[in-house]
Enzyme design. Structure first.
Site, PDB file in Angstrom:
ATOM      1  N   ASP A 101       0.954  -1.255  -0.028  1.00 14.99           N
ATOM      2  CA  ASP A 101       0.048  -0.029   0.031  1.00 14.99           C
ATOM      3  C   ASP A 101       1.046   1.162  -0.019  1.00 14.99           C
ATOM      4  O   ASP A 101       1.895   1.210   0.603  1.00 14.99           O
ATOM      5  CB  ASP A 101      -0.808  -0.049   1.298  1.00 14.99           C
ATOM      6  CG  ASP A 101      -1.981   0.969   1.125  1.00 14.99           C
ATOM      7  OD1 ASP A 101      -2.528   1.288   0.212  1.00 14.99           O
ATOM      8  OD2 ASP A 101      -2.441   1.300   2.263  1.00 14.99           O
ATOM      9  N   ASN A 105     -10.255  -2.829  -6.388  1.00 11.03           N
ATOM     10  CA  ASN A 105      -9.452  -1.725  -7.181  1.00 11.03           C
ATOM     11  C   ASN A 105      -9.979  -1.627  -8.753  1.00 11.03           C
ATOM     12  O   ASN A 105      -9.787  -0.346  -9.293  1.00 11.03           O
ATOM     13  CB  ASN A 105      -7.983  -2.324  -7.221  1.00 11.03           C
ATOM     14  CG  ASN A 105      -7.092  -2.133  -6.236  1.00 11.03           C
ATOM     15  OD1 ASN A 105      -6.268  -2.974  -6.033  1.00 11.03           O
ATOM     16  ND2 ASN A 105      -7.736  -1.310  -5.342  1.00 11.03           N
TER      17      ASN A 105
END
Length: 275
Positions: free
Chosen positions: A31, A79
């Site tokens: 991340d 996503n």
């Protein structure tokens, strides 16, 4: 991946191997690519490109140090909700990485596998994935497992569907369903549960990642954005893991007795965490 290790890095790896257990399976929530780029006034794609270089370094380091399974949260089901341009960029980066680095995987005896709804990926990505998986299928040193179009809830629901069909057909009785059987219906059925989960960028959440499998995993959360995460940060994460006492529902005295009977003292160390 084929470059020769530096003497200092080899020394660090040897020290880590001697200091305690190397996690058999490490799972990483990668991340912070976008925030890394924003902090530098760069487009988000710059962070994703830099993140690909980090993947190469971490895969290399894990294989060298003796990790047997490395699962990378590469692209989540959620996503797909990102801007189309960013999703297209991520797919191009994934495709190029698969094309460019399969030779390195073979040179280093690393096998590629995937989990997730890969049928939802672009055709060219699916085609390259299948080719790379086939080419690396006999490699033995480490399994690099990419979570692609993956979410833990999706995986659990798919497992429930499969089990329901088996019960409906009469191949399985409801009373036969237990944790061991359920695990066999997951996409990770051929992998052990992660010993260590690392999350970069300082977020304290699991983001729908391996929800069933991480029930007893150790966690290390670091504020470092993924593009800046390197092998030395990996080593620190493993050192933190080595200092944990993994009780699996038992009490400390039971664990110490079991560990001492095997002639190992690492479990007596106090828990710690890095940031």
């Amino acid at each position: 991946m084929s470059k020769k290790k530096s003497a200092s890095d080899e020394k660090l790896q040897n020290e880590l191997k001697k200091s305690g257990e190397i996690p058999k399976h490490i799972a990483i929530i990668m991340d912070g690519n976008g925030r890394w780029a924003k902090k530098r006034g760069l487009p988000r794609v710059a962070g994703h490109k830099r993140g690909v270089d980090t993947v190469k370094d971490i895969v290399e380091a894990c294989a060298e140090i003796g990790v047997k399974y490395l699962t990378l949260y590469t692209f989540s089901t959620e996503n797909w909700k990102r801007p189309k341009e960013e999703v297209s960029t991520l797919m191009r980066l994934l495709l190029n990485s698969l094309r460019d680095r399969v030779d390195e995987l073979c040179e280093n005896d690393i096998r590629l596998t995937t989990i997730g709804d890969t049928d939802s990926l672009p055709y060219e990505v699916q085609k390259q994935l299948k080719a790379d998986i086939e080419r690396t299928k006999n490699n033995k040193k480490m399994i690099l497992n990419l979570a692609l179009s993956y979410s833990g809830r999706w995986e659990i629901i798919e497992a429930v569907k499969k089990i329901s069909r088996a019960v409906e057909k009469g191949d399985l009785k409801p009373d036969e369903i237990n944790e061991q059987l359920f695990s066999k219906f997951l996409t990770t059925k051929d992998l052990p549960d992660p010993d260590l989960v690392i999350r970069t960028s300082g977020e304290f959440r699991v983001s729908n990642f391996l929800l069933w499998q991480i029930a007893y995993s150790e966690f290390v959360i670091t504020d470092i954005y993924w593009p800046d995460f390197n092998r030395h940060h990996l080593y620190e994460s493993i050192r933190a893991f080595q200092k944990r006492e993994r009780r699996f529902g038992k009490v400390s005295e039971q664990i110490k007795k079991e560990v001492n009977s095997k002639g190992v003292t690492n479990a007596e160390k106090l828990p710690s965490q890095i940031s």
